[in-house]
Scaffold this motif. Structure first.
Motif, short mmCIF file in Angstrom:
data_model
loop_
_atom_site.label_atom_id
_atom_site.label_comp_id
_atom_site.label_asym_id
_atom_site.label_seq_id
_atom_site.Cartn_x
_atom_site.Cartn_y
_atom_site.Cartn_z
N LEU A 112 1.02 -1.28 -0.11
CA LEU A 112 0.05 0.38 0.03
C LEU A 112 1.10 0.88 -0.30
N LEU A 113 2.28 1.22 1.01
CA LEU A 113 2.29 2.22 1.42
C LEU A 113 3.44 2.23 -0.52
N ARG A 114 4.20 1.59 -1.34
CA ARG A 114 4.63 1.87 -2.27
C ARG A 114 3.58 2.19 -3.25
N ARG A 115 2.54 1.78 -3.24
CA ARG A 115 1.50 1.99 -4.18
C ARG A 115 1.27 3.61 -4.27
N GLN A 116 1.25 4.13 -3.14
CA GLN A 116 1.01 5.69 -2.92
C GLN A 116 2.71 6.51 -3.73
N GLN A 117 3.83 5.78 -3.17
CA GLN A 117 4.92 5.73 -3.66
C GLN A 117 5.04 6.10 -5.15
N PHE A 118 4.52 4.74 -5.67
CA PHE A 118 4.90 4.63 -7.59
C PHE A 118 3.76 6.36 -8.44
N SER A 119 2.27 6.32 -7.36
CA SER A 119 1.52 7.26 -8.03
C SER A 119 1.52 8.67 -7.21
N VAL A 120 2.71 8.75 -7.00
CA VAL A 120 2.97 10.49 -6.74
C VAL A 120 2.75 11.22 -8.59
N THR A 121 2.29 11.86 -8.28
CA THR A 121 1.87 13.10 -9.61
C THR A 121 3.44 13.67 -10.02
N GLU A 122 3.09 13.90 -11.33
CA GLU A 122 4.99 14.56 -11.58
C GLU A 122 4.96 16.34 -10.95
N LEU A 123 3.84 17.07 -10.51
CA LEU A 123 3.53 18.25 -10.48
C LEU A 123 4.20 18.12 -8.31
N ALA A 124 3.75 16.89 -8.19
CA ALA A 124 4.14 16.52 -6.32
C ALA A 124 5.25 15.88 -6.19
N ALA A 125 5.74 15.61 -7.59
CA ALA A 125 7.40 14.79 -7.36
C ALA A 125 8.02 16.10 -7.88
N THR A 126 7.96 16.97 -8.67
CA THR A 126 8.85 18.17 -8.47
C THR A 126 9.21 19.30 -7.05
N THR A 127 7.71 19.64 -6.41
CA THR A 127 7.69 20.07 -5.31
C THR A 127 8.81 19.10 -4.64
N LEU A 128 8.65 17.99 -4.27
CA LEU A 128 9.38 16.99 -3.22
C LEU A 128 10.79 17.63 -3.42
N ALA A 129 11.29 17.31 -4.81
CA ALA A 129 12.73 17.69 -5.52
C ALA A 129 13.28 18.88 -5.15
N LYS A 130 12.05 19.48 -5.43
CA LYS A 130 12.52 21.83 -4.90
C LYS A 130 12.79 21.30 -3.68
N HIS A 131 12.53 20.65 -2.81
CA HIS A 131 12.62 21.20 -1.10
C HIS A 131 14.17 20.12 -1.16
N ILE A 132 14.53 18.89 -1.10
CA ILE A 132 15.42 18.46 -1.19
C ILE A 132 16.20 19.00 -1.38
N VAL A 133 15.66 19.80 -2.47
CA VAL A 133 17.62 20.70 -3.47
C VAL A 133 17.72 21.77 -2.36
N ALA A 134 16.00 22.71 -1.74
CA ALA A 134 17.29 23.47 -1.51
C ALA A 134 17.44 23.29 -0.09
N ALA A 135 16.69 22.09 0.53
CA ALA A 135 17.96 22.07 1.78
C ALA A 135 19.41 21.54 1.14
N LYS A 136 19.77 21.00 0.60
CA LYS A 136 20.77 20.55 -0.08
C LYS A 136 21.73 21.76 -0.10
N ILE A 137 21.54 22.70 -0.42
CA ILE A 137 22.08 24.22 -0.57
C ILE A 137 22.16 25.04 0.43
N ARG A 138 20.92 24.69 0.96
CA ARG A 138 21.10 25.78 2.66
C ARG A 138 22.07 24.85 3.90
N SER A 139 22.18 23.78 3.11
CA SER A 139 22.90 22.47 4.19
C SER A 139 24.80 23.30 4.04
#
Length: 343
Positions: A93-120
């Motif tokens: 069930l959790l992996r289905r949620q992971q696989f079904s993440v929309t492109e917009l949601a995935a891009t938002t996650l990517a942006k937050h991760i990149v921002a955290a990387k640059i801040r560190s």
């Protein structure tokens, strides 16, 4: 042992876990005598993570399976071994949620991760500036990284996020070279190179990036996520893309800081490395041991987690972030909080 919200981390080698009525009892034999380490209500625990030589009674295994308590086993280096997942928090069930993440949601996650990387990355530069004389390259990187973080907030396109991440990395590593003290150390790092690393510093950080990525992969499997399905790093056969996503949060704060300490304290030097005919640089055996000793010591340090507001050992951070990401994908958290220290 470290209890983080409803997750319990068992790191005491030789600990024995068993169920006693409605409680979880953790014991250890000391000179032939049983010593009680902890006892707590078992229904308050959502996940149990066991590291190293941890023994679990059959009754507790059955309870976890029947009641949806997630039980996962790792070796002492954080490599995932096996898990017991109850019916209420099944991996599918959790992996289905992971696989079904929309492109917009995935891009938002990517942006937050990149921002955290640059801040560190910027935080590492700021800390160096507080303790040492900053070069013009370091000052320039500090200013430009702040500008890139501000630019990221308005970006919505995946390619634009990657472009800003690449520019930030170029500024950071140009300044990173200036943080190695002394003329000899400055010869040990020029720019970021990989496959193979071309200098001693790159050899160290590439090794530790790889080790930490494997630990993150195990942490992701431990909570039921597929480490190969990422958001910032696109899927590629044989690559743990999601593990590489989470790794971005820890590169500067954990690995790069270890490299700086090893070389600036002269624990490592040019004599500790060999170069092959293709220009690739590798650590000698004794030097590799020193690197892993420094890494293990770093993992024992504690930090106040900026989201949980609890003290957490650095070695447990991959498991904490994996837990938070799983909660976000299940809908328990509106946003995934990447790890980044603000001071």
């Amino acid at each position: 042992m470290k209890r983080i919200q409803n997750a319990l981390y068992i790191t005491k080698d030789g600990a024995y876990l068993h169920k006693q009525r409605e409680t979880l009892l953790i014991e250890q034999k000391v000179e032939g005598e049983k010593l009680k380490l902890m006892q707590l209500p078992i229904h308050s625990i959502g996940s149990i993570f066991c590291f190293g030589n941890i023994m679990v009674s059959p009754q507790l295994l059955g309870f976890c399976g029947e009641n949806g308590t997630h039980l996962a086993f790792f070796d002492m280096h954080g490599r995932f071994l096996a898990n017991v997942v109850g019916k209420q928090t099944g991996n599918v069930l959790l992996r289905r949620q992971q696989f079904s993440v929309t492109e917009l949601a995935a891009t938002t996650l990517a942006k937050h991760i990149v921002a955290a990387k640059i801040r560190s990355s910027r935080m590492l530069l700021l800390r160096f500036r507080r303790n040492h004389t900053a070069t013009p390259q370091i000052e320039q990187a500090i200013v430009r990284l702040k500008q890139i973080i501000e630019q990221l907030s308005a970006v919505t396109a995946y390619d634009s996020i990657l472009g800003l991440e690449g520019e930030a990395a170029a500024h950071y590593f140009a300044a990173f070279a200036d943080m190695f003290k002394g003329n000899d150390n400055r010869q040990l790092f020029d720019k970021r190179t990989r496959r193979p690393p071309k200098d001693p510093v790159n050899a160290v950080i590439s090794l530790l990036y790889s080790v930490l990525a494997q630990e993150i992969s195990g942490a992701l499997q431990g909570v039921g996520l597929d480490p190969q399905v990422g958001f910032l790093h696109k899927e590629r056969p044989g690559r743990n893309s999601l593990a590489l996503d989470i790794l971005e949060e820890f590169r500067a704060y954990i690995v790069d800081s270890i490299a700086l300490k090893l070389f600036n304290n002269q624990t490592l030097g040019a004599k500790d490395f060999t170069q092959d005919c293709l220009g690739g640089v590798t650590l000698k055996d004794d030097a590799r041991k020193l690197v892993f000793q420094a890494y293990q010591a770093k993992k024992q340090e504690e930090v106040m987690h900026p989201y949980l507001q609890e003290k957490v050992q650095l070695g447990l951070l991959p498991h904490v972030q994996a837990m938070l990401l799983a909660r976000h994908l299940r809908g328990d958290l509106a946003h995934y909080p990447p790890f980044v220290i603000k001071k």
